[in-house]
Motif scaffolding. Structure first.
Motif, short mmCIF file in Angstrom:
data_model
loop_
_atom_site.label_atom_id
_atom_site.label_comp_id
_atom_site.label_asym_id
_atom_site.label_seq_id
_atom_site.Cartn_x
_atom_site.Cartn_y
_atom_site.Cartn_z
N LEU A 192 -12.00 31.63 7.89
CA LEU A 192 -11.27 31.51 6.62
C LEU A 192 -11.49 30.11 6.06
O LEU A 192 -10.92 29.14 6.54
CB LEU A 192 -9.79 31.82 6.83
N ASP A 193 -12.35 30.03 5.07
CA ASP A 193 -12.83 28.78 4.48
C ASP A 193 -13.18 27.77 5.58
O ASP A 193 -12.53 26.73 5.72
CB ASP A 193 -11.82 28.17 3.51
N ILE A 219 -14.92 33.76 4.58
CA ILE A 219 -14.37 33.80 3.23
C ILE A 219 -14.33 32.38 2.71
O ILE A 219 -13.68 31.51 3.31
CB ILE A 219 -12.95 34.42 3.23
N HIS A 220 -15.03 32.12 1.62
CA HIS A 220 -15.15 30.76 1.07
C HIS A 220 -14.32 30.63 -0.21
O HIS A 220 -14.48 31.41 -1.15
CB HIS A 220 -16.62 30.46 0.75
N THR A 221 -13.45 29.62 -0.23
CA THR A 221 -12.61 29.40 -1.42
C THR A 221 -12.58 27.95 -1.88
O THR A 221 -12.03 27.67 -2.94
CB THR A 221 -11.16 29.86 -1.14
N ASP A 222 -13.14 27.03 -1.10
CA ASP A 222 -13.08 25.60 -1.48
C ASP A 222 -14.37 24.90 -1.06
O ASP A 222 -14.34 23.83 -0.46
CB ASP A 222 -11.86 24.94 -0.82
N HIS A 270 -8.31 25.58 -0.71
CA HIS A 270 -8.70 25.70 0.69
C HIS A 270 -7.88 26.79 1.40
O HIS A 270 -8.43 27.57 2.18
CB HIS A 270 -8.49 24.34 1.37
N MET A 271 -6.60 26.83 1.11
CA MET A 271 -5.73 27.78 1.79
C MET A 271 -5.74 29.17 1.14
O MET A 271 -5.18 30.11 1.69
CB MET A 271 -4.30 27.25 1.83
N ARG A 272 -6.37 29.29 -0.01
CA ARG A 272 -6.41 30.60 -0.67
C ARG A 272 -7.07 31.65 0.23
O ARG A 272 -6.69 32.83 0.22
CB ARG A 272 -7.12 30.49 -2.01
N ALA A 273 -8.06 31.25 1.01
CA ALA A 273 -8.73 32.20 1.91
C ALA A 273 -7.74 32.85 2.85
O ALA A 273 -7.81 34.06 3.14
CB ALA A 273 -9.83 31.49 2.69
N ARG A 316 -16.06 44.83 2.31
CA ARG A 316 -14.69 44.56 1.87
C ARG A 316 -14.00 43.60 2.82
O ARG A 316 -14.20 43.65 4.03
CB ARG A 316 -13.88 45.86 1.81
N ILE A 317 -13.18 42.73 2.25
CA ILE A 317 -12.36 41.83 3.06
C ILE A 317 -11.27 42.64 3.73
O ILE A 317 -10.63 43.49 3.11
CB ILE A 317 -11.75 40.73 2.18
#
Length: 465
Positions: A192-193, A219-222, A270-273, A316-317
């Motif tokens: 997770l990120d 999963i990349h968010t930052d 960063h924590m959105r993942a 799918r996640i």
């Protein structure tokens, strides 16, 4: 740059921590165990490496127990661990303020609601606190200690392929090194990120990569700050391009930490993942990724299905086996992109807008607006040139295609480009993934004046197109 960010974060941590009440270790009650908190003195001098494990199962979802290899052989402890069930291992990352992660219990309970499993939480808060570069020195030792416990669980009947590691930020690389120690034979790793600073240029032996487990996803968010920007799994989900997440620009932290307003923005991304993954466990709506070379190409409608890469089944996640990927062999570092909303459950409908334009004499700019009752309008501006006649864009919609009421086009570049009327041979909208060309809903022969927008109302029935 990474060291500068670490220094800023450490300074921020000192300011925030100093303003709080310094206390002692969080002492767990006799009934329930909890993750650790560092004291101000420990934080200031650098925390010692100390690892403990908490266990949650469906029989104790609200009350974690301390778990160790001795728990398996001590009849007095009567551990609820069941070696016949799969095991989820949660590993947190760097703790800037030395505090316990607040999301762990929500993630653990989400996993237990979704599946009957053992959930092991790795608590290494003491070793994960203080300066980031010092914490990075600890991650391999944490992985070694975890591997000792996994070996013990295997001797008591657990299968190596039944372990699913879920690592957050630096915890993703801890998970990867555990996988390395077991020769890539553990079942699954979800990053997770995964942390970026000090890891982007690292050897694959020193960071998460596809060889660490039978299936690795991230999963990349930052990816422009605290997260890693390169693909590290069999499949890598880049949410909104992997960088700026919807709703994060005005983080609640920004109003509190007035001297470091960007801190909340960075942490939000960063924590959105983590929050997206927790939401996906509810399976309330699909979070589907589309393979594409780049985010720009995805937004420009160049990647409308999953046929070529995944033989039609988009990943799918969530907890689907191999994220729903059925092709064999597995892809390697396949980037997939998706748009998300600002709040849970985060999923949106991907609407493809296609405009076929008659030859232009000059460049133009057109604003596309999609409307659905009771929801904010969706807008996107397209710049058009004389050498192209087909323009596409992917837009995030809170409702499916059949609930979109209207589309509007406005010639927003008429003054700047001095563009006259624009003639569209067709204006089409469809929902991704698109299986057939006939899935599109089209309006033919549209004239867009310089001063007057064009709009068209749809009367669609869900399931009828």
């Amino acid at each position: 740059m990474a060291l500068l960010r670490s220094a800023v974060l450490s300074l921020l941590a000192i300011l925030v921590y100093a303003s709080s009440t310094a206390g002692n270790h969080t002492v767990s009650t006799a009934e329930c165990a909890d993750l650790s908190n560092t004291t101000w003195s420990e934080y200031r001098h650098g925390g010692k490496l100390e690892v403990q494990y908490l266990l949650l199962t469906r029989s104790n979802m609200d009350c974690a127990t301390v778990f160790s290899k001795e728990s398996l052989s001590d009849p007095q402890r009567r551990s609820p661990f069941n070696s016949s069930l799969p095991s989820k291992v949660i590993i947190h990352g760097f703790r800037a303020l030395g505090t316990k992660p607040s999301w762990v219990k929500t993630l653990a309970q989400g996993l237990l609601w979704a599946e009957d499993v053992n959930v092991l939480v790795v608590d290494w808060v003491y070793g994960a606190s203080f300066a980031y570069n010092r914490v990075v020195q600890n991650y391999k030792e944490v992985a070694v200690q975890i591997s000792v416990l996994i070996n013990e669980l295997i001797t008591h009947g657990s299968k190596l392929e039944s372990f699913h590691f879920i690592g957050v930020s630096l915890g993703a690389h801890v998970s990867g090194f555990v996988g390395t120690l077991f020769g890539g034979k553990i079942g699954r790793i979800t990053g997770l990120d995964p942390a970026g600073p000090m890891f982007k240029g690292a050897d694959v032996y020193d960071r998460l990569d596809p060889s660490d487990a039978l299936f690795v996803e991230a999963i990349h968010t930052d990816s422009d700050y605290f997260g890693i920007s390169i693909p590290v799994g069999h499949v890598d989900f880049f949410l909104n391009g992997g960088m700026d997440q919807a709703g994060c620009a005005r983080s609640q932290f920004a109003s509190i930490l007035v001297y470091f307003p960007v801190y909340g923005y960075f942490i939000c991304d960063h924590m959105r993942a983590v929050h997206v993954y927790i939401s996906a466990l509810n399976d309330s709506c699909p979070l589907t990724g589309f393979p594409c070379y780049s985010y720009d190409q995805f937004l420009n409608g160049r990647c409308v299905d999953c046929q070529e890469t995944f033989e039609g089944t988009c990943p799918r996640i969530g907890l689907l086996e191999r994220s729903g990927i059925t092709v064999s062999p597995l892809p390697y570092q396949e980037k997939v992109f998706l748009l998300t909303s600002a709040s849970a459950p985060f999923c949106v409908h991907h609407i493809l807008v296609e405009l076929e334009v008659s030859p232009l004499e000059k460049s133009a700019e057109v604003q596309v607006t999609l409307s659905s009752g009771g929801h904010p309008e969706m807008e996107r501006k397209l710049k058009m040139h004389t050498k192209e006649n087909v323009y596409k864009t992917v837009m995030a919609s809170p409702v499916p295609l059949c609930k979109i009421h209207s589309i509007q086009l406005k010639n927003t570049g008429s003054r700047f480009y001095r563009q006259g009327d624009i003639r569209f041979q067709s204006v089409c909208i469809s929902e991704l993934p698109r299986k057939r060309e006939t899935d599109a809903v089209c309006v033919n022969t549209v004239y867009l004046g310089r001063s007057f927008p064009w709009s068209h109302d749809f009367v669609l029935l869900c399931g009828s197109y």
